[in-house]
Design a protein around this motif. Structure first.
Motif, PDB file in Angstrom:
ATOM      1  N   VAL A  30      52.130   9.005   5.719  1.00  0.00           N
ATOM      2  CA  VAL A  30      51.319  10.151   5.312  1.00  0.00           C
ATOM      3  C   VAL A  30      50.923   9.987   3.857  1.00  0.00           C
ATOM      4  CG1 VAL A  30      51.272  12.645   4.996  1.00  0.00           C
ATOM      5  CG2 VAL A  30      52.474  11.671   6.944  1.00  0.00           C
ATOM      6  N   ALA A  31      49.621   9.935   3.599  1.00  0.00           N
ATOM      7  CA  ALA A  31      49.141   9.768   2.226  1.00  0.00           C
ATOM      8  C   ALA A  31      49.531  10.972   1.390  1.00  0.00           C
ATOM      9  CB  ALA A  31      47.624   9.598   2.228  1.00  0.00           C
ATOM     10  N   ARG A  32      49.941  10.750   0.136  1.00  0.00           N
ATOM     11  CA  ARG A  32      50.421  11.827  -0.726  1.00  0.00           C
ATOM     12  C   ARG A  32      49.314  12.843  -1.016  1.00  0.00           C
ATOM     13  NH1 ARG A  32      55.145  11.118  -3.382  1.00  0.00           N
ATOM     14  NH2 ARG A  32      54.437  12.339  -5.165  1.00  0.00           N
ATOM     15  N   ASP A  33      48.070  12.363  -1.081  1.00  0.00           N
ATOM     16  CA  ASP A  33      46.986  13.276  -1.411  1.00  0.00           C
ATOM     17  C   ASP A  33      46.394  13.945  -0.172  1.00  0.00           C
ATOM     18  OD1 ASP A  33      45.871  11.042  -0.338  1.00  0.00           O
ATOM     19  OD2 ASP A  33      44.303  10.799  -1.863  1.00  0.00           O
ATOM     20  N   GLU A  34      46.922  13.600   1.008  1.00  0.00           N
ATOM     21  CA  GLU A  34      46.400  14.174   2.238  1.00  0.00           C
ATOM     22  C   GLU A  34      47.064  15.497   2.569  1.00  0.00           C
ATOM     23  OE1 GLU A  34      46.260  13.082   7.011  1.00  0.00           O
ATOM     24  OE2 GLU A  34      46.723  11.540   5.526  1.00  0.00           O
ATOM     25  N   GLY A  35      48.332  15.619   2.254  1.00  0.00           N
ATOM     26  CA  GLY A  35      49.065  16.839   2.543  1.00  0.00           C
ATOM     27  C   GLY A  35      49.545  16.891   3.981  1.00  0.00           C
ATOM     28  N   LEU A  36      50.329  17.911   4.293  1.00  0.00           N
ATOM     29  CA  LEU A  36      50.892  18.085   5.627  1.00  0.00           C
ATOM     30  C   LEU A  36      50.609  19.488   6.132  1.00  0.00           C
ATOM     31  CD1 LEU A  36      54.405  16.436   5.075  1.00  0.00           C
ATOM     32  CD2 LEU A  36      52.478  15.449   6.322  1.00  0.00           C
ATOM     33  N   THR A  37      50.376  19.622   7.418  1.00  0.00           N
ATOM     34  CA  THR A  37      50.174  20.926   8.026  1.00  0.00           C
ATOM     35  C   THR A  37      51.530  21.565   8.315  1.00  0.00           C
ATOM     36  OG1 THR A  37      50.186  20.085  10.292  1.00  0.00           O
ATOM     37  CG2 THR A  37      48.068  20.083   9.125  1.00  0.00           C
ATOM     38  N   LEU A  38      51.513  22.847   8.659  1.00  0.00           N
ATOM     39  CA  LEU A  38      52.747  23.542   8.983  1.00  0.00           C
ATOM     40  C   LEU A  38      53.431  22.902  10.186  1.00  0.00           C
ATOM     41  CD1 LEU A  38      54.765  25.839   8.699  1.00  0.00           C
ATOM     42  CD2 LEU A  38      53.196  27.304   9.993  1.00  0.00           C
ATOM     43  N   ALA A  39      52.637  22.519  11.190  1.00  0.00           N
ATOM     44  CA  ALA A  39      53.226  21.895  12.376  1.00  0.00           C
ATOM     45  C   ALA A  39      53.931  20.590  12.009  1.00  0.00           C
ATOM     46  CB  ALA A  39      52.137  21.644  13.419  1.00  0.00           C
ATOM     47  N   GLU A  40      53.338  19.817  11.116  1.00  0.00           N
ATOM     48  CA  GLU A  40      53.953  18.555  10.686  1.00  0.00           C
ATOM     49  C   GLU A  40      55.232  18.820   9.889  1.00  0.00           C
ATOM     50  OE1 GLU A  40      49.885  15.824  10.327  1.00  0.00           O
ATOM     51  OE2 GLU A  40      50.527  17.082   8.643  1.00  0.00           O
ATOM     52  N   LEU A  41      55.207  19.858   9.061  1.00  0.00           N
ATOM     53  CA  LEU A  41      56.412  20.213   8.312  1.00  0.00           C
ATOM     54  C   LEU A  41      57.516  20.668   9.258  1.00  0.00           C
ATOM     55  CD1 LEU A  41      54.877  22.193   5.308  1.00  0.00           C
ATOM     56  CD2 LEU A  41      55.809  19.888   5.280  1.00  0.00           C
ATOM     57  N   GLN A  42      57.167  21.423  10.279  1.00  0.00           N
ATOM     58  CA  GLN A  42      58.162  21.875  11.253  1.00  0.00           C
ATOM     59  C   GLN A  42      58.746  20.697  12.020  1.00  0.00           C
ATOM     60  OE1 GLN A  42      55.508  24.774  13.114  1.00  0.00           O
ATOM     61  NE2 GLN A  42      56.892  26.433  12.492  1.00  0.00           N
ATOM     62  N   ALA A  43      57.898  19.715  12.325  1.00  0.00           N
ATOM     63  CA  ALA A  43      58.389  18.516  13.028  1.00  0.00           C
ATOM     64  C   ALA A  43      59.373  17.749  12.163  1.00  0.00           C
ATOM     65  CB  ALA A  43      57.211  17.630  13.425  1.00  0.00           C
ATOM     66  N   ILE A  44      59.051  17.611  10.880  1.00  0.00           N
ATOM     67  CA  ILE A  44      59.951  16.920   9.952  1.00  0.00           C
ATOM     68  C   ILE A  44      61.250  17.698   9.809  1.00  0.00           C
ATOM     69  CG2 ILE A  44      60.263  16.232   7.538  1.00  0.00           C
ATOM     70  CD1 ILE A  44      57.229  15.735   7.456  1.00  0.00           C
ATOM     71  N   GLY A  45      61.125  19.023   9.684  1.00  0.00           N
ATOM     72  CA  GLY A  45      62.326  19.847   9.566  1.00  0.00           C
ATOM     73  C   GLY A  45      63.202  19.743  10.800  1.00  0.00           C
ATOM     74  N   GLY A  46      62.561  19.692  11.969  1.00  0.00           N
ATOM     75  CA  GLY A  46      63.334  19.574  13.204  1.00  0.00           C
ATOM     76  C   GLY A  46      64.152  18.303  13.271  1.00  0.00           C
ATOM     77  N   GLU A  47      63.642  17.233  12.672  1.00  0.00           N
ATOM     78  CA  GLU A  47      64.360  15.960  12.691  1.00  0.00           C
ATOM     79  C   GLU A  47      65.653  16.010  11.890  1.00  0.00           C
ATOM     80  OE1 GLU A  47      61.626  13.081  11.268  1.00  0.00           O
ATOM     81  OE2 GLU A  47      60.301  13.186  13.029  1.00  0.00           O
ATOM     82  N   VAL A  48      65.713  16.932  10.917  1.00  0.00           N
ATOM     83  CA  VAL A  48      66.918  17.033  10.080  1.00  0.00           C
ATOM     84  C   VAL A  48      67.648  18.355  10.320  1.00  0.00           C
ATOM     85  CG1 VAL A  48      66.064  15.472   8.316  1.00  0.00           C
ATOM     86  CG2 VAL A  48      65.522  17.907   8.158  1.00  0.00           C
ATOM     87  N   GLY A  49      67.310  19.041  11.410  1.00  0.00           N
ATOM     88  CA  GLY A  49      68.054  20.232  11.794  1.00  0.00           C
ATOM     89  C   GLY A  49      67.620  21.534  11.171  1.00  0.00           C
ATOM     90  N   ILE A  50      66.405  21.597  10.623  1.00  0.00           N
ATOM     91  CA  ILE A  50      65.905  22.843  10.037  1.00  0.00           C
ATOM     92  C   ILE A  50      65.086  23.575  11.097  1.00  0.00           C
ATOM     93  CG2 ILE A  50      64.558  23.893   8.186  1.00  0.00           C
ATOM     94  CD1 ILE A  50      64.945  21.325   6.578  1.00  0.00           C
ATOM     95  N   PRO A  51      65.439  24.800  11.449  1.00  0.00           N
ATOM     96  CA  PRO A  51      64.692  25.539  12.484  1.00  0.00           C
ATOM     97  C   PRO A  51      63.225  25.705  12.100  1.00  0.00           C
ATOM     98  CG  PRO A  51      66.770  26.636  11.977  1.00  0.00           C
ATOM     99  CD  PRO A  51      66.588  25.577  10.938  1.00  0.00           C
ATOM    100  N   SER A  52      62.362  25.614  13.092  1.00  0.00           N
ATOM    101  CA  SER A  52      60.927  25.729  12.821  1.00  0.00           C
ATOM    102  C   SER A  52      60.567  27.109  12.283  1.00  0.00           C
ATOM    103  CB  SER A  52      60.121  25.432  14.089  1.00  0.00           C
ATOM    104  OG  SER A  52      60.465  26.350  15.124  1.00  0.00           O
ATOM    105  N   ASP A  53      61.289  28.157  12.737  1.00  0.00           N
ATOM    106  CA  ASP A  53      61.012  29.503  12.240  1.00  0.00           C
ATOM    107  C   ASP A  53      61.312  29.611  10.752  1.00  0.00           C
ATOM    108  OD1 ASP A  53      60.220  30.309  14.714  1.00  0.00           O
ATOM    109  OD2 ASP A  53      62.047  31.406  15.216  1.00  0.00           O
ATOM    110  N   ALA A  54      62.382  28.929  10.301  1.00  0.00           N
ATOM    111  CA  ALA A  54      62.741  28.962   8.881  1.00  0.00           C
ATOM    112  C   ALA A  54      61.666  28.285   8.047  1.00  0.00           C
ATOM    113  CB  ALA A  54      64.090  28.298   8.653  1.00  0.00           C
ATOM    114  N   VAL A  55      61.119  27.184   8.558  1.00  0.00           N
ATOM    115  CA  VAL A  55      60.053  26.478   7.841  1.00  0.00           C
ATOM    116  C   VAL A  55      58.799  27.346   7.777  1.00  0.00           C
ATOM    117  CG1 VAL A  55      58.546  24.447   7.840  1.00  0.00           C
ATOM    118  CG2 VAL A  55      60.956  24.212   8.476  1.00  0.00           C
ATOM    119  N   ALA A  56      58.452  27.991   8.890  1.00  0.00           N
ATOM    120  CA  ALA A  56      57.257  28.842   8.928  1.00  0.00           C
ATOM    121  C   ALA A  56      57.393  30.024   7.980  1.00  0.00           C
ATOM    122  CB  ALA A  56      57.015  29.327  10.356  1.00  0.00           C
TER     123      ALA A  56
END
Length: 225
Positions: A30-56
């Motif tokens: 993921v390019a640093r200047d491209e940024g990430l969407t909420l869904a992508e952040l939730q996916a990353i959080g899920g990989e390390v055990g962070i609930p998607s609701d907490a990220v949202a």
């Protein structure tokens, strides 16, 4: 409709709010200047055990804080504002419910107005605007403490008159006789400035909390639409 993308600083703030820790390692592709969407952040959080609701929830809080602004007068918070990009269109029913909440929170009936796609609720210096954007709607809160601004302005004017009278009296050789009046004008000016200034910090904190709570309510409904 384009999705909201978060930059590095926003991503760090979101994961810090969701976990009270720093952000997990981000995918290198993921390019640093491209940024990430909420869904992508939730996916990353899920990989390390962070609930998607907490990220949202953390993302909504970051959005609200980033939209904060204030107007100052001599360093004092004379105005408070919040801007929230909803990234969707608010329905007529949702707007009507928001108006009810505005009346309850600010204890004011206010007035509503619609002009094409624009909607607004106003009560004196307090205004809430619903504006169309490319991604849906933007909600803007804004208010100015008119009473404090008037009091400070009058106090400054009184001090100006005090200075003018003092200079005029000194040049005319009547400064001694004019001292009681000058002292009274000076005290009145200082009193008006203090009266306006002392009420601003508490007022600003209250308005900030009210606007942030309303913004959080309306953005929290995004996940249900």
């Amino acid at each position: 409709m384009a999705e909201r993308r978060y930059n590095d600083k926003e991503i760090a703030a979101i994961f810090r709010a969701a976990t009270e820790e720093g952000p997990p390692s981000l995918p290198r592709e993921v390019a640093r200047d491209e940024g990430l969407t909420l869904a992508e952040l939730q996916a990353i959080g899920g990989e390390v055990g962070i609930p998607s609701d907490a990220v949202a929830q953390a993302a909504r809080a970051v959005d609200v804080r980033l939209g904060a602004a204030s107007r100052t007068l001599f360093g004092l918070p004379i105005g408070v504002a919040r801007t929230v990009n909803l990234n969707r269109r608010l329905t007529d029913e949702e707007w009507e419910r928001l108006v009810v909440q505005l009346r309850e929170v600010f204890n004011a009936r206010g007035r509503t107005r619609a002009d094409g796609a624009l909607r607004q609720w106003t009560n004196g210096n307090l205004q809430v605007l619903l504006e169309p954007t490319e991604t849906g709607h933007r909600l803007r809160f804004g208010t100015v403490h008119g009473g404090a601004r008037a009091s400070i302005g009058a106090g400054i004017a009184a001090l100006g008159v005090t200075a003018a009278v003092a200079i005029s009296s000194a040049l005319g050789g009547t400064l001694g006789d004019a001292i009681p009046g000058i002292a009274l004008l000076f005290a009145a000016g200082i009193g008006m400035i203090a009266s306006g200034a002392l009420r601003l910090p508490r007022w600003a904190r209250l308005r900030e909390r009210q606007m942030e709570a309303l913004a959080a309510r309306i953005t929290s409904s995004n996940k249900d639409t």
